[in-house]
Design an enzyme around this catalytic site. Structure first.
Site, PDB file in Angstrom:
ATOM      1  N   ARG A 169      58.257 -24.988   4.763  1.00  0.00           N
ATOM      2  CA  ARG A 169      58.544 -26.438   4.715  1.00  0.00           C
ATOM      3  C   ARG A 169      59.694 -26.777   5.666  1.00  0.00           C
ATOM      4  O   ARG A 169      59.699 -27.842   6.289  1.00  0.00           O
ATOM      5  CB  ARG A 169      58.879 -26.859   3.281  1.00  0.00           C
ATOM      6  CG  ARG A 169      57.641 -26.840   2.391  1.00  0.00           C
ATOM      7  CD  ARG A 169      57.989 -26.940   0.927  1.00  0.00           C
ATOM      8  NE  ARG A 169      58.518 -28.236   0.553  1.00  0.00           N
ATOM      9  CZ  ARG A 169      59.205 -28.458  -0.563  1.00  0.00           C
ATOM     10  NH1 ARG A 169      59.438 -27.468  -1.407  1.00  0.00           N
ATOM     11  NH2 ARG A 169      59.643 -29.653  -0.844  1.00  0.00           N
ATOM     12  N   ARG A 224      56.924 -39.016   7.730  1.00  0.00           N
ATOM     13  CA  ARG A 224      57.306 -37.616   7.964  1.00  0.00           C
ATOM     14  C   ARG A 224      56.834 -37.125   9.325  1.00  0.00           C
ATOM     15  O   ARG A 224      57.068 -35.977   9.672  1.00  0.00           O
ATOM     16  CB  ARG A 224      56.669 -36.750   6.895  1.00  0.00           C
ATOM     17  CG  ARG A 224      57.674 -36.137   5.911  1.00  0.00           C
ATOM     18  CD  ARG A 224      56.861 -35.386   4.901  1.00  0.00           C
ATOM     19  NE  ARG A 224      57.544 -34.411   4.153  1.00  0.00           N
ATOM     20  CZ  ARG A 224      57.872 -34.560   2.869  1.00  0.00           C
ATOM     21  NH1 ARG A 224      57.670 -35.685   2.256  1.00  0.00           N
ATOM     22  NH2 ARG A 224      58.420 -33.560   2.222  1.00  0.00           N
ATOM     23  N   ARG A 276      58.651 -26.284  -9.157  1.00  0.00           N
ATOM     24  CA  ARG A 276      57.518 -26.663  -8.316  1.00  0.00           C
ATOM     25  C   ARG A 276      56.988 -25.430  -7.585  1.00  0.00           C
ATOM     26  O   ARG A 276      57.766 -24.620  -7.086  1.00  0.00           O
ATOM     27  CB  ARG A 276      57.967 -27.702  -7.281  1.00  0.00           C
ATOM     28  CG  ARG A 276      57.998 -29.103  -7.821  1.00  0.00           C
ATOM     29  CD  ARG A 276      58.663 -30.074  -6.893  1.00  0.00           C
ATOM     30  NE  ARG A 276      58.238 -29.983  -5.501  1.00  0.00           N
ATOM     31  CZ  ARG A 276      58.653 -30.807  -4.543  1.00  0.00           C
ATOM     32  NH1 ARG A 276      59.517 -31.770  -4.830  1.00  0.00           N
ATOM     33  NH2 ARG A 276      58.226 -30.673  -3.313  1.00  0.00           N
ATOM     34  N   LYS A 332      67.162 -36.038  -1.382  1.00  0.00           N
ATOM     35  CA  LYS A 332      66.564 -37.371  -1.220  1.00  0.00           C
ATOM     36  C   LYS A 332      66.134 -37.958  -2.574  1.00  0.00           C
ATOM     37  O   LYS A 332      66.408 -39.105  -2.861  1.00  0.00           O
ATOM     38  CB  LYS A 332      65.341 -37.318  -0.285  1.00  0.00           C
ATOM     39  CG  LYS A 332      65.651 -36.856   1.134  1.00  0.00           C
ATOM     40  CD  LYS A 332      64.449 -37.028   2.047  1.00  0.00           C
ATOM     41  CE  LYS A 332      63.267 -36.159   1.670  1.00  0.00           C
ATOM     42  NZ  LYS A 332      63.510 -34.695   1.774  1.00  0.00           N
ATOM     43  N   ARG A 371      66.125 -24.929  -7.992  1.00  0.00           N
ATOM     44  CA  ARG A 371      65.725 -26.294  -8.335  1.00  0.00           C
ATOM     45  C   ARG A 371      64.623 -26.309  -9.391  1.00  0.00           C
ATOM     46  O   ARG A 371      63.671 -25.546  -9.334  1.00  0.00           O
ATOM     47  CB  ARG A 371      65.231 -27.021  -7.086  1.00  0.00           C
ATOM     48  CG  ARG A 371      64.748 -28.436  -7.398  1.00  0.00           C
ATOM     49  CD  ARG A 371      64.725 -29.294  -6.184  1.00  0.00           C
ATOM     50  NE  ARG A 371      63.463 -29.179  -5.467  1.00  0.00           N
ATOM     51  CZ  ARG A 371      63.086 -30.069  -4.551  1.00  0.00           C
ATOM     52  NH1 ARG A 371      63.868 -31.077  -4.248  1.00  0.00           N
ATOM     53  NH2 ARG A 371      61.947 -29.907  -3.925  1.00  0.00           N
TER      54      ARG A 371
HETATM   55  P1  AMP Z   1      58.127 -33.874  -1.276  1.00  0.00           P
HETATM   56  O1  AMP Z   1      58.147 -34.024  -2.751  1.00  0.00           O
HETATM   57  O2  AMP Z   1      58.548 -35.122  -0.563  1.00  0.00           O
HETATM   58  O3  AMP Z   1      58.861 -32.648  -0.811  1.00  0.00           O
HETATM   59  O4  AMP Z   1      56.598 -33.659  -0.858  1.00  0.00           O
HETATM   60  C1  AMP Z   1      55.872 -32.547  -1.345  1.00  0.00           C
HETATM   61  C2  AMP Z   1      54.680 -32.272  -0.445  1.00  0.00           C
HETATM   62  O5  AMP Z   1      53.806 -33.413  -0.427  1.00  0.00           O
HETATM   63  C3  AMP Z   1      55.021 -32.029   1.017  1.00  0.00           C
HETATM   64  O6  AMP Z   1      55.395 -30.695   1.280  1.00  0.00           O
HETATM   65  C4  AMP Z   1      53.697 -32.387   1.680  1.00  0.00           C
HETATM   66  O7  AMP Z   1      52.731 -31.379   1.508  1.00  0.00           O
HETATM   67  C5  AMP Z   1      53.243 -33.600   0.853  1.00  0.00           C
HETATM   68  N1  AMP Z   1      53.765 -34.865   1.426  1.00  0.00           N
HETATM   69  C6  AMP Z   1      54.627 -35.744   0.851  1.00  0.00           C
HETATM   70  N2  AMP Z   1      54.869 -36.779   1.655  1.00  0.00           N
HETATM   71  C7  AMP Z   1      54.161 -36.560   2.787  1.00  0.00           C
HETATM   72  C8  AMP Z   1      54.018 -37.265   4.013  1.00  0.00           C
HETATM   73  N3  AMP Z   1      54.662 -38.426   4.256  1.00  0.00           N
HETATM   74  N4  AMP Z   1      53.206 -36.725   4.969  1.00  0.00           N
HETATM   75  C9  AMP Z   1      52.535 -35.568   4.752  1.00  0.00           C
HETATM   76  N5  AMP Z   1      52.644 -34.859   3.632  1.00  0.00           N
HETATM   77  C10 AMP Z   1      53.443 -35.337   2.646  1.00  0.00           C
END
Ligand code: AMP
Length: 215
Positions: A172, A89, A161, A14, A128
């Site tokens: 996740r 999400r 990360r 994404k 990654r």
């Molecule tokens: P990402 O970089 O999109 O994988 O987001 C990393 C982490 O941020 C996720 O595993 C969640 O803990 C938190 N996070 C990001 N976006 C959301 C969302 N829309 N709702 C809840 N948690 C989020």
């Protein structure tokens, strides 16, 4: 193209596709994950709260996310549209977002659902690496930076990360299956959902997305 949501499991690509789309279509890329990581780095109260959940691979509570996104989407730079990466999400967030755009007389144009099987995601995530500065994505085997640990684009530090550790990735993926994948049905009902096969080279996936977005 005005308002687009990117759906898909962690590691579907994404962020990579969002960067390319935002450059080609000159549309603002909003990643809730990037916003949370910036808050964690700065040690803000929001960052401190979010970190508890992020480190475990859990979702940050809906209320925190919705307030944050709602505030961000009222900034002037969102007037001409945006590309949401990592939001909504949960069904709660999607319903909240629907009310938000409806109130403003706007519409969601398209939901791009990038699908990749779990067995492809795990090796992708294990290798990654991301840039702390600009968020560019790398992979130790398939797309390493020219100089180890240094971003090709901005010279920032390229790191792994914490939530890309295997155990956290597994959680996740479970969280995605339980809480986020119901959104596919939610958006399919609106007729705005387009499924994109994400298990292909980046450029091929991007071509498919461009065909869906039009010129
Ligand atoms: P990402 O970089 O999109 O994988 O987001 C990393 C982490 O941020 C996720 O595993 C969640 O803990 C938190 N996070 C990001 N976006 C959301 C969302 N829309 N709702 C809840 N948690 C989020």
């Amino acid at each position: 193209m005005k308002r687009v949501v990117l759906l898909g499991p962690p590691g579907a690509g994404k962020g990579t596709q969002a960067k390319k789309i935002s450059e080609k279509y000159d549309v603002l890329h909003i990643s809730t994950g990037d916003i949370f990581r910036a808050n964690v780095k700065e040690g803000t109260p929001l960052g401190l709260k979010a970190k508890e959940y992020m480190d475990k691979g859990e979702l940050v509570p809906d209320e925190l996310v919705c307030d944050l996104v709602e505030d961000r989407l009222t900034w002037d730079d969102c007037k001409n549209g945006y590309l949401l990466d990592g939001f909504p999400r949960t069904v709660f967030q999607a319903e909240h977002f629907d009310r938000f755009i409806e109130k403003r007389g706007h519409e969601l144009d398209l939901v791009l659902d990038i699908e990749v099987p779990n067995e492809v995601i795990l090796p992708r995530m294990a290798g990654r690496r991301v840039c702390r500065g600009c968020g560019a994505s790398y992979h130790v085997v398939t797309h390493p930076p020219k100089v180890e640990g240094v971003c090709d684009l901005c010279g920032g530090e390229v790191y792994q990360r914490a939530d890309d550790a295997e155990e956290t990735v597994l959680n996740r993926l479970k969280v995605y299956a339980d809480q986020t994948s119901p959104l596919i049905e939610y958006y399919t009902k609106t007729g705005k959902n387009a499924v994109v096969d994400g298990d292909r080279p980046v450029e091929e996936v991007f071509e498919t997305i461009c065909a869906l977005l039009g010129e």
